[in-house]
Design a protein around this motif. Sequence first.
Motif, PDB file in Angstrom:
ATOM      1  N   LEU A 205       5.584 -61.714 -20.163  1.00  0.00           N
ATOM      2  CA  LEU A 205       6.442 -61.893 -18.999  1.00  0.00           C
ATOM      3  C   LEU A 205       5.828 -61.198 -17.786  1.00  0.00           C
ATOM      4  O   LEU A 205       4.999 -60.303 -17.926  1.00  0.00           O
ATOM      5  CB  LEU A 205       7.846 -61.339 -19.290  1.00  0.00           C
ATOM      6  N   THR A 240      19.193 -64.834 -13.992  1.00  0.00           N
ATOM      7  CA  THR A 240      17.901 -65.457 -13.679  1.00  0.00           C
ATOM      8  C   THR A 240      16.809 -64.942 -14.624  1.00  0.00           C
ATOM      9  O   THR A 240      15.915 -65.687 -15.022  1.00  0.00           O
ATOM     10  CB  THR A 240      17.491 -65.165 -12.223  1.00  0.00           C
ATOM     11  N   GLN A 241      16.895 -63.652 -14.963  1.00  0.00           N
ATOM     12  CA  GLN A 241      15.926 -63.080 -15.908  1.00  0.00           C
ATOM     13  C   GLN A 241      16.128 -63.669 -17.301  1.00  0.00           C
ATOM     14  O   GLN A 241      15.162 -63.931 -18.015  1.00  0.00           O
ATOM     15  CB  GLN A 241      16.069 -61.560 -15.949  1.00  0.00           C
ATOM     16  N   ILE A 244      14.387 -66.909 -17.529  1.00  0.00           N
ATOM     17  CA  ILE A 244      12.928 -66.755 -17.628  1.00  0.00           C
ATOM     18  C   ILE A 244      12.524 -66.376 -19.046  1.00  0.00           C
ATOM     19  O   ILE A 244      11.555 -66.908 -19.594  1.00  0.00           O
ATOM     20  CB  ILE A 244      12.441 -65.697 -16.612  1.00  0.00           C
ATOM     21  N   GLY A 247      13.010 -69.410 -21.243  1.00  0.00           N
ATOM     22  CA  GLY A 247      11.987 -70.399 -20.909  1.00  0.00           C
ATOM     23  C   GLY A 247      12.502 -71.823 -21.042  1.00  0.00           C
ATOM     24  O   GLY A 247      13.569 -72.082 -21.620  1.00  0.00           O
ATOM     25  N   LYS A 252       9.689 -69.898 -24.205  1.00  0.00           N
ATOM     26  CA  LYS A 252       9.193 -68.532 -24.031  1.00  0.00           C
ATOM     27  C   LYS A 252       9.753 -67.602 -25.113  1.00  0.00           C
ATOM     28  O   LYS A 252       9.000 -66.822 -25.703  1.00  0.00           O
ATOM     29  CB  LYS A 252       9.567 -68.003 -22.636  1.00  0.00           C
TER      30      LYS A 252
END
Length: 301
Positions: A205, A240-241, A244, A247, A252
């Motif tokens: 990350l 938002t994290q 991420i 993924g 991810k």
Amino acid sequence: MEKKTYSGFVALVGKPNVGKSTLLNTLLGVKVAPISPRPQTTRKRLRGILTEGQRQIVFVDTPGLHKPMDALGEFMDQEVYEALSDVNAVVWVVDLRHPPTPEDELVARALKPLVGKVPILLVGNKLDEAKYPEEALQAYHALLPEALPRKLSALNPKQVASLKAELLALLPEGPFLYPEDFAKSDQDFGEWVAEIVREEAMKRLWHEVPYAIATKVEEVAERENGLLYLKVVLYVERPTQKAIVIGEGGRKVKEIGQAARKQLEALLGRRVYLDLEVQVYPDWRKDPEALRELGYRSSLG
């Protein structure tokens, strides 16, 4: 007649990302500390136990000393100062690829009160990658002239063996602090698993996200088919994290899980089912109560 035994605590200190954990793993001959290219991979004190013959060193691996920006940073710095409060020797690790920074100066100031009380070894690491190792080591040595300078690569077992022999010879006479057959680390199994998952996440990350991740084991179970089931939650601070870390299409988090599972199976010598879940814990790094819940316990207020 009983043979004399020698034992003591040796703290590994330095600014973030200088290779303290890599050095600890090489000293012990087994991986006990998480490693990634990111600064602040180590967040808690970790004890590594080395017993050779009649001598036993308890290494205390510490987070990188830095100027704290939140409650987590304060906790990490406190871990360093507490580790230095009762040691028999200190290994100050620096990066020979670069000249000293204000963070290195901060470490030198923290070690000043120990001068004349315990041996301080200034260990210049990353010798294999340094262009001007002698000049760099001299610059670090100027910050604390009383320290004993040494150079090595933490990945070179021969060079580390020489340091290990020197540290073993420094130990005072005394009983072993852990039984001879004790594990190489005082981490419990859940902490160890959580740190491996966090290590793999940090490797994959970018930007702020790796530093916003905390990991916690929620379940350990033996399955009938011989699998070891491990459920680990990855906590982040914002939705938002979370997106991420998961993924696109879950790629991810799957990648993190596959890498962590591979490492766990290799280290445990058995099949593992690793179940990862990502949850949001808003601003956990700024909240002392959240830190305690997530396993960062000390005398932090």
